[in-house]
Design an enzyme around this catalytic site. Sequence first.
Site, mmCIF file in Angstrom:
data_model
loop_
_atom_site.group_PDB
_atom_site.id
_atom_site.type_symbol
_atom_site.label_atom_id
_atom_site.label_comp_id
_atom_site.label_asym_id
_atom_site.label_seq_id
_atom_site.Cartn_x
_atom_site.Cartn_y
_atom_site.Cartn_z
ATOM 1 N N HIS A 195 4.955 -16.496 27.068
ATOM 2 C CA HIS A 195 6.406 -16.516 27.276
ATOM 3 C C HIS A 195 7.220 -16.637 25.997
ATOM 4 O O HIS A 195 8.437 -16.553 26.038
ATOM 5 C CB HIS A 195 6.793 -17.667 28.220
HETATM 6 C C1 UD1 Z 1 12.104 -22.260 27.166
HETATM 7 C C2 UD1 Z 1 12.024 -22.927 25.798
HETATM 8 C C3 UD1 Z 1 10.603 -22.884 25.289
HETATM 9 C C4 UD1 Z 1 9.636 -23.473 26.302
HETATM 10 C C5 UD1 Z 1 9.839 -22.813 27.665
HETATM 11 C C6 UD1 Z 1 9.003 -23.525 28.691
HETATM 12 C C7 UD1 Z 1 14.093 -22.636 24.517
HETATM 13 C C8 UD1 Z 1 14.721 -21.974 23.349
HETATM 14 N N1 UD1 Z 1 12.860 -22.221 24.836
HETATM 15 O O1 UD1 Z 1 11.729 -20.911 26.999
HETATM 16 O O2 UD1 Z 1 10.515 -23.650 24.095
HETATM 17 O O3 UD1 Z 1 8.340 -23.241 25.855
HETATM 18 O O4 UD1 Z 1 11.214 -22.919 28.057
HETATM 19 O O5 UD1 Z 1 8.702 -22.710 29.757
HETATM 20 O O6 UD1 Z 1 14.678 -23.512 25.110
HETATM 21 N N2 UD1 Z 1 14.128 -17.443 33.901
HETATM 22 C C9 UD1 Z 1 14.138 -17.266 35.260
HETATM 23 N N3 UD1 Z 1 14.037 -18.374 36.049
HETATM 24 C C10 UD1 Z 1 13.941 -19.625 35.561
HETATM 25 C C11 UD1 Z 1 13.958 -19.805 34.166
HETATM 26 C C12 UD1 Z 1 14.047 -18.701 33.357
HETATM 27 O O7 UD1 Z 1 14.223 -16.146 35.753
HETATM 28 O O8 UD1 Z 1 13.851 -20.595 36.339
HETATM 29 C C13 UD1 Z 1 14.183 -16.250 33.030
HETATM 30 C C14 UD1 Z 1 15.595 -15.822 32.670
HETATM 31 O O9 UD1 Z 1 15.634 -14.433 32.651
HETATM 32 C C15 UD1 Z 1 15.742 -16.363 31.263
HETATM 33 C C16 UD1 Z 1 14.324 -16.259 30.717
HETATM 34 O O10 UD1 Z 1 13.501 -16.525 31.812
HETATM 35 O O11 UD1 Z 1 16.668 -15.612 30.508
HETATM 36 C C17 UD1 Z 1 14.030 -17.228 29.572
HETATM 37 O O12 UD1 Z 1 14.328 -18.560 29.975
HETATM 38 P P1 UD1 Z 1 14.781 -19.665 28.891
HETATM 39 O O13 UD1 Z 1 14.911 -20.965 29.535
HETATM 40 O O14 UD1 Z 1 15.950 -19.151 28.123
HETATM 41 O O15 UD1 Z 1 13.590 -19.656 27.865
HETATM 42 P P2 UD1 Z 1 12.038 -19.845 28.088
HETATM 43 O O16 UD1 Z 1 11.350 -18.608 27.633
HETATM 44 O O17 UD1 Z 1 11.764 -20.326 29.448
HETATM 45 N N1 UDP Z 2 2.386 -24.867 33.573
HETATM 46 C C1 UDP Z 2 2.403 -24.934 34.959
HETATM 47 N N2 UDP Z 2 2.411 -23.764 35.670
HETATM 48 C C2 UDP Z 2 2.383 -22.545 35.075
HETATM 49 C C3 UDP Z 2 2.359 -22.494 33.657
HETATM 50 C C4 UDP Z 2 2.374 -23.671 32.941
HETATM 51 O O1 UDP Z 2 2.416 -26.019 35.539
HETATM 52 O O2 UDP Z 2 2.397 -21.530 35.782
HETATM 53 C C5 UDP Z 2 2.393 -26.131 32.819
HETATM 54 C C6 UDP Z 2 1.251 -26.274 31.848
HETATM 55 O O3 UDP Z 2 0.103 -26.788 32.490
HETATM 56 C C7 UDP Z 2 1.836 -27.234 30.826
HETATM 57 C C8 UDP Z 2 3.303 -26.839 30.791
HETATM 58 O O4 UDP Z 2 3.556 -26.149 32.006
HETATM 59 O O5 UDP Z 2 1.739 -28.562 31.270
HETATM 60 C C9 UDP Z 2 3.571 -25.954 29.618
HETATM 61 O O6 UDP Z 2 4.822 -25.392 29.740
HETATM 62 P P1 UDP Z 2 5.219 -24.010 29.064
HETATM 63 O O7 UDP Z 2 4.018 -23.238 28.715
HETATM 64 O O8 UDP Z 2 6.222 -23.389 29.952
HETATM 65 O O9 UDP Z 2 6.016 -24.495 27.769
HETATM 66 P P2 UDP Z 2 5.578 -24.986 26.311
HETATM 67 O O10 UDP Z 2 4.558 -26.043 26.453
HETATM 68 O O11 UDP Z 2 5.099 -23.778 25.567
HETATM 69 O O12 UDP Z 2 6.851 -25.468 25.724
#
Ligand code: UD1
Ligand code: UDP
Length: 369
Positions: free
Chosen positions: A210
């Site tokens: 992601h």
């Molecule tokens: C964010 C964090 C990242 C973390 C990740 C955990 C920032 C800059 N990044 O990244 O550090 O690792 O969360 O998962 O804060 N979206 C949906 N539904 C949701 C959430 C997101 O459709 O419930 C989609 C939207 O199109 C959105 C995109 O995912 O634009 C990215 O979501 P966003 O929260 O901006 O960043 P993450 O990639 O989730």
């Molecule tokens: N995770 C989860 N379901 C998923 C993917 C990830 O519960 O489908 C959990 C994973 O086990 C870990 C956390 O989410 O505990 C990690 O989050 P993510 O990878 O979104 O973010 P990051 O750690 O890179 O910030």
Amino acid sequence: MRTTKLVSIVGARPQFIKLAALAKKMSCCPFSRQLSHIIIHTGQHYDYEMSKIFFQELNLPKPDYHLGIGSHSPSKQIGKMMEAIEHVLEKEKPDIVMVYGDTNTTLAGAISAVHSGIPVVHIEAGLRSFKMDMPEEINRIITDRISTLLFCPTKDAVRNLKKEGKIKNVYFVGDVMYDVFLKSQNYLWNRHILDDLGLTPKNYLLLTIHRRENLLKINNVINILENLNRLKEKTIFPIHPGTKKTLEQNGCDIAKFTNIVMIKPIGYLDMLYLEKNARKIITDSGGVQKEAFWNRIPCVVLRSETEWKELLKYGYLNLVGNDSKKLLDAINKPVRRKKFRSIFGNGNASGRILHIINHWAKINRATSL
Ligand code: UD1
Ligand code: UDP
């Protein structure tokens, strides 16, 4: 006796897991009656599988405030969060604001608190990728700079802060995610996700992607999927909604990857169970890299650097960036692992954090009388 009022600000998937460690401990620590806790959910993540499922599975209290911010460009998202958080902080007047990790929610929470004159506690302080084009790196550096108490998950994180001149009120406490990981092991025995997906232990790969740096080069992601699709082994891919949208917007028909089982994001317990039974894990997630290590499962990292450098020494992580050859080598080659050592504390990071906060709050109150 006056209680210390804490506000936790969360909004993204891994933050709900980190919050679970603190929220649980707050309700059962010896001084729990001296603390009160309010939860603000910014709404950065909002799909059921990205948010509510964690509150249900981890028995988290319902957020006291749900700001419903949702997805926007980074500056707009952070700005909207700050405005909404400021209102809540003005109303609640907490003694301390706690922020977690390195997301936009973390940054918005920390800046709003400082502007409102409230000390910030940063949980998971001191991590660095040394890549300033990574949004999370900016979020962590700023948050660390403006935090009053900094709680580090590893000793490396403490060293990073020291190099930046941040020494006062920096504590190595261990990783709050490790607390939750250990406790959750008792709840894995009745998971049936392997049966549901027709899998047997050690006969599949588990994939998550992601990170923005990967999604910006979506052809590399497609290339990774094509390579994995050609393997004999199945790849299970709980796909982040942002990744799914980016693939679709770029005209990639994900149904064509017939050997990759794409599923919606799954709950934390199913994820731990899939990790535990995978032959290898392929990921660009920070949290999943650590969980691979805690599960003693080799992990192929789709990045060229990691914030968890210590894990490289133990032979569990293999950084392959977006190089297909390195990826396939890492999937196929046996791994030479060194002995497992817990470098993330003893599973009571949350207890240590609360103890330090409680002590700090008492002294601070006494000196400000
Ligand atoms: C964010 C964090 C990242 C973390 C990740 C955990 C920032 C800059 N990044 O990244 O550090 O690792 O969360 O998962 O804060 N979206 C949906 N539904 C949701 C959430 C997101 O459709 O419930 C989609 C939207 O199109 C959105 C995109 O995912 O634009 C990215 O979501 P966003 O929260 O901006 O960043 P993450 O990639 O989730
Ligand atoms: N995770 C989860 N379901 C998923 C993917 C990830 O519960 O489908 C959990 C994973 O086990 C870990 C956390 O989410 O505990 C990690 O989050 P993510 O990878 O979104 O973010 P990051 O750690 O890179 O910030």
